[in-house]
Structures are given as C-alpha cells and as structure tokens.
Design a protein around this motif. Structure first.
Motif, PDB file in Angstrom:
ATOM      1  N   ALA A   1       7.435  24.569  35.569  1.00  0.00           N
ATOM      2  CA  ALA A   1       6.323  23.878  35.066  1.00  0.00           C
ATOM      3  C   ALA A   1       5.141  23.576  36.203  1.00  0.00           C
ATOM      4  CB  ALA A   1       7.118  22.412  35.946  1.00  0.00           C
ATOM      5  N   THR A   2       4.523  23.343  36.091  1.00  0.00           N
ATOM      6  CA  THR A   2       3.261  23.201  37.430  1.00  0.00           C
ATOM      7  C   THR A   2       2.613  21.656  36.505  1.00  0.00           C
ATOM      8  OG1 THR A   2       2.776  25.852  36.757  1.00  0.00           O
ATOM      9  CG2 THR A   2       0.858  24.184  37.959  1.00  0.00           C
ATOM     10  N   ILE A   3       2.535  20.763  37.861  1.00  0.00           N
ATOM     11  CA  ILE A   3       2.677  19.978  38.173  1.00  0.00           C
ATOM     12  C   ILE A   3       1.079  19.512  38.473  1.00  0.00           C
ATOM     13  CG2 ILE A   3       3.565  17.090  38.052  1.00  0.00           C
ATOM     14  CD1 ILE A   3       6.091  19.521  37.633  1.00  0.00           C
ATOM     15  N   SER A   4      -0.279  18.756  37.774  1.00  0.00           N
ATOM     16  CA  SER A   4      -0.555  18.875  38.956  1.00  0.00           C
ATOM     17  C   SER A   4      -0.877  17.140  38.436  1.00  0.00           C
ATOM     18  CB  SER A   4      -2.001  19.031  38.460  1.00  0.00           C
ATOM     19  OG  SER A   4      -1.404  20.379  39.010  1.00  0.00           O
ATOM     20  N   ARG A   5      -0.499  15.820  38.508  1.00  0.00           N
ATOM     21  CA  ARG A   5      -0.627  14.894  37.910  1.00  0.00           C
ATOM     22  C   ARG A   5       0.187  13.678  38.633  1.00  0.00           C
ATOM     23  NH1 ARG A   5      -1.054  13.328  31.618  1.00  0.00           N
ATOM     24  NH2 ARG A   5      -1.541  11.203  31.956  1.00  0.00           N
ATOM     25  N   THR A   6       0.629  12.696  38.538  1.00  0.00           N
ATOM     26  CA  THR A   6       1.178  11.810  38.691  1.00  0.00           C
ATOM     27  C   THR A   6       2.627  11.483  37.650  1.00  0.00           C
ATOM     28  OG1 THR A   6       0.129  10.714  40.735  1.00  0.00           O
ATOM     29  CG2 THR A   6       2.393   9.658  40.395  1.00  0.00           C
ATOM     30  N   LEU A   7       3.663  11.485  38.178  1.00  0.00           N
ATOM     31  CA  LEU A   7       4.648  12.099  37.497  1.00  0.00           C
ATOM     32  C   LEU A   7       5.355  10.062  37.320  1.00  0.00           C
ATOM     33  CD1 LEU A   7       6.475  15.099  37.213  1.00  0.00           C
ATOM     34  CD2 LEU A   7       4.154  14.068  35.634  1.00  0.00           C
ATOM     35  N   ASN A   8       5.949   9.129  36.413  1.00  0.00           N
ATOM     36  CA  ASN A   8       6.743   8.282  36.681  1.00  0.00           C
ATOM     37  C   ASN A   8       7.836   8.733  35.518  1.00  0.00           C
ATOM     38  OD1 ASN A   8       8.183   6.026  37.057  1.00  0.00           O
ATOM     39  ND2 ASN A   8       7.333   4.820  35.611  1.00  0.00           N
ATOM     40  N   ILE A   9       9.213   9.550  36.105  1.00  0.00           N
ATOM     41  CA  ILE A   9      10.588  10.405  35.881  1.00  0.00           C
ATOM     42  C   ILE A   9      12.055   9.343  35.717  1.00  0.00           C
ATOM     43  CG2 ILE A   9      12.030  11.914  35.946  1.00  0.00           C
ATOM     44  CD1 ILE A   9       9.679  13.532  36.556  1.00  0.00           C
ATOM     45  N   ASN A  10      12.174   8.564  34.334  1.00  0.00           N
ATOM     46  CA  ASN A  10      13.330   6.839  35.015  1.00  0.00           C
ATOM     47  C   ASN A  10      14.229   8.455  34.969  1.00  0.00           C
ATOM     48  OD1 ASN A  10      10.980   5.720  35.024  1.00  0.00           O
ATOM     49  ND2 ASN A  10      10.772   5.921  32.399  1.00  0.00           N
ATOM     50  N   GLY A  11      14.388   9.249  34.800  1.00  0.00           N
ATOM     51  CA  GLY A  11      15.948   9.813  34.540  1.00  0.00           C
ATOM     52  C   GLY A  11      16.422  10.636  35.458  1.00  0.00           C
ATOM     53  N   GLY A  12      15.083  11.110  36.156  1.00  0.00           N
ATOM     54  CA  GLY A  12      15.285  12.749  37.171  1.00  0.00           C
ATOM     55  C   GLY A  12      14.830  13.786  37.283  1.00  0.00           C
ATOM     56  N   LEU A  13      14.630  14.601  37.182  1.00  0.00           N
ATOM     57  CA  LEU A  13      14.544  16.198  37.765  1.00  0.00           C
ATOM     58  C   LEU A  13      15.275  16.797  38.078  1.00  0.00           C
ATOM     59  CD1 LEU A  13      11.531  18.352  37.878  1.00  0.00           C
ATOM     60  CD2 LEU A  13      11.637  17.451  40.267  1.00  0.00           C
ATOM     61  N   GLN A  14      15.582  18.070  37.516  1.00  0.00           N
ATOM     62  CA  GLN A  14      16.117  19.122  37.103  1.00  0.00           C
ATOM     63  C   GLN A  14      15.912  20.138  37.129  1.00  0.00           C
ATOM     64  OE1 GLN A  14      19.953  18.619  35.171  1.00  0.00           O
ATOM     65  NE2 GLN A  14      20.425  20.871  34.983  1.00  0.00           N
ATOM     66  N   ILE A  15      15.597  20.793  38.440  1.00  0.00           N
ATOM     67  CA  ILE A  15      15.295  22.488  38.366  1.00  0.00           C
ATOM     68  C   ILE A  15      16.962  23.543  38.539  1.00  0.00           C
ATOM     69  CG2 ILE A  15      13.949  23.794  39.639  1.00  0.00           C
ATOM     70  CD1 ILE A  15      12.283  21.731  40.984  1.00  0.00           C
ATOM     71  N   ASP A  16      16.886  24.202  37.912  1.00  0.00           N
ATOM     72  CA  ASP A  16      18.124  25.301  37.367  1.00  0.00           C
ATOM     73  C   ASP A  16      17.656  26.110  38.574  1.00  0.00           C
ATOM     74  OD1 ASP A  16      19.709  23.378  35.698  1.00  0.00           O
ATOM     75  OD2 ASP A  16      19.585  24.426  34.085  1.00  0.00           O
ATOM     76  N   ASN A  17      18.640  27.617  38.974  1.00  0.00           N
ATOM     77  CA  ASN A  17      18.399  28.282  39.665  1.00  0.00           C
ATOM     78  C   ASN A  17      18.086  29.147  39.033  1.00  0.00           C
ATOM     79  OD1 ASN A  17      18.781  29.753  41.546  1.00  0.00           O
ATOM     80  ND2 ASN A  17      21.462  30.484  41.148  1.00  0.00           N
ATOM     81  N   GLY A  18      16.803  29.581  38.890  1.00  0.00           N
ATOM     82  CA  GLY A  18      16.074  30.455  38.304  1.00  0.00           C
ATOM     83  C   GLY A  18      14.698  30.100  37.312  1.00  0.00           C
TER      84      GLY A  18
END
Length: 135
Positions: free
Chosen positions: A98-115
């Motif tokens: 995921a390439t993110i270049s804007r502000t996010l409002n994430i209500n339930g969380g961010l999960q980055i799996d191994n890899g």
C-alpha cells in the motif's frame, strides 16, 4: 442481479484490469462472487479485496468508504489529496503493498502482515489508535 445488502459484511473483489481500472466503475468489481451492481463506496460494512498481481488506485475524489475493510494482497495506491480518506481497517497481506500519500482516518486499525509493505509519502499520521499492529 440483486441489489447488495450493505450491512451483511459483503465482500467485494477487484475484477477489473490489472492496472488502470476506475475504482468507481461497478463493472470493475465482483460482489460476493457476482458482478457488482454498485461501485463500493461509503457502505456500512464489508471487505474490499485487491488480489495479488493487481494495482488499484483509490482516486482523490473518494473521501469515505464507510466502515469497510481494505484487504490488500496486490498493490493499493492512495494518491495525494486535500481530503482525508475514511474507512474501517487496512490489512496489507504478505506480498501486498500500500502506497499512501493522503491523510487517513482508519477507525478499526492498520494491520501489516509479515511480508506486506505500507509506505507513507508526504503525510503525517497520528497513531493514537492502539489497533495498529504488524504480524
């Protein structure tokens, strides 16, 4: 085709081109395995899946995806915008990016799996939600 029940935990899967498809075009999505009748946008629940081998861009004109989860197995691009993007959860799976270049409002969380990889470019995030985790 039936009209989707937005509150049932619906599952959208990108079925459009490997790159360059339009996020807001319903013909680029499958809904629970069938062609979508509506483009996913500002719904009450459910999951959007970006499959491996696919690059999808959420345009700056989309500002809310409601309480949906973005499940990234391929590549998701969120280009710069003056508005923030609101949704429930971002999951970047093994091999996903995921390439993110804007502000996010994430209500339930961010999960980055191994890899999985999440790259934030030119934005400042406020990590006050304890749901942030790497797996």
């Amino acid at each position: 085709m039936t009209t989707p029940d937005w509150t049932s935990g619906s599952k959208y899967t990108w079925a459009g081109p490997a790159s360059g498809g339009v996020w807001t075009d319903a013909s680029n999505w499958q809904y629970d395995g069938e062609p979508a009748t509506h483009a996913p946008n500002n719904q009450t629940s459910g999951t959007f899946t970006i499959p491996a081998g696919v690059t999808v861009t959420i345009p700056s004109t989309v500002s809310s995806l409601g309480y949906l989860t973005l499940d990234v197995q391929g590549t998701l691009v969120m280009p710069s915008s003056d508005s923030q993007l609101t949704f429930s959860k971002l999951v970047v799976e093994n091999g996903g990016q995921a390439t993110i270049s804007r502000t996010l409002n994430i209500n339930g969380g961010l999960q980055i799996d191994n890899g999985g990889t999440a790259t934030f470019e030119g934005v400042t995030q406020n990590w006050t939600n304890p749901a942030l985790r790497a797996c």
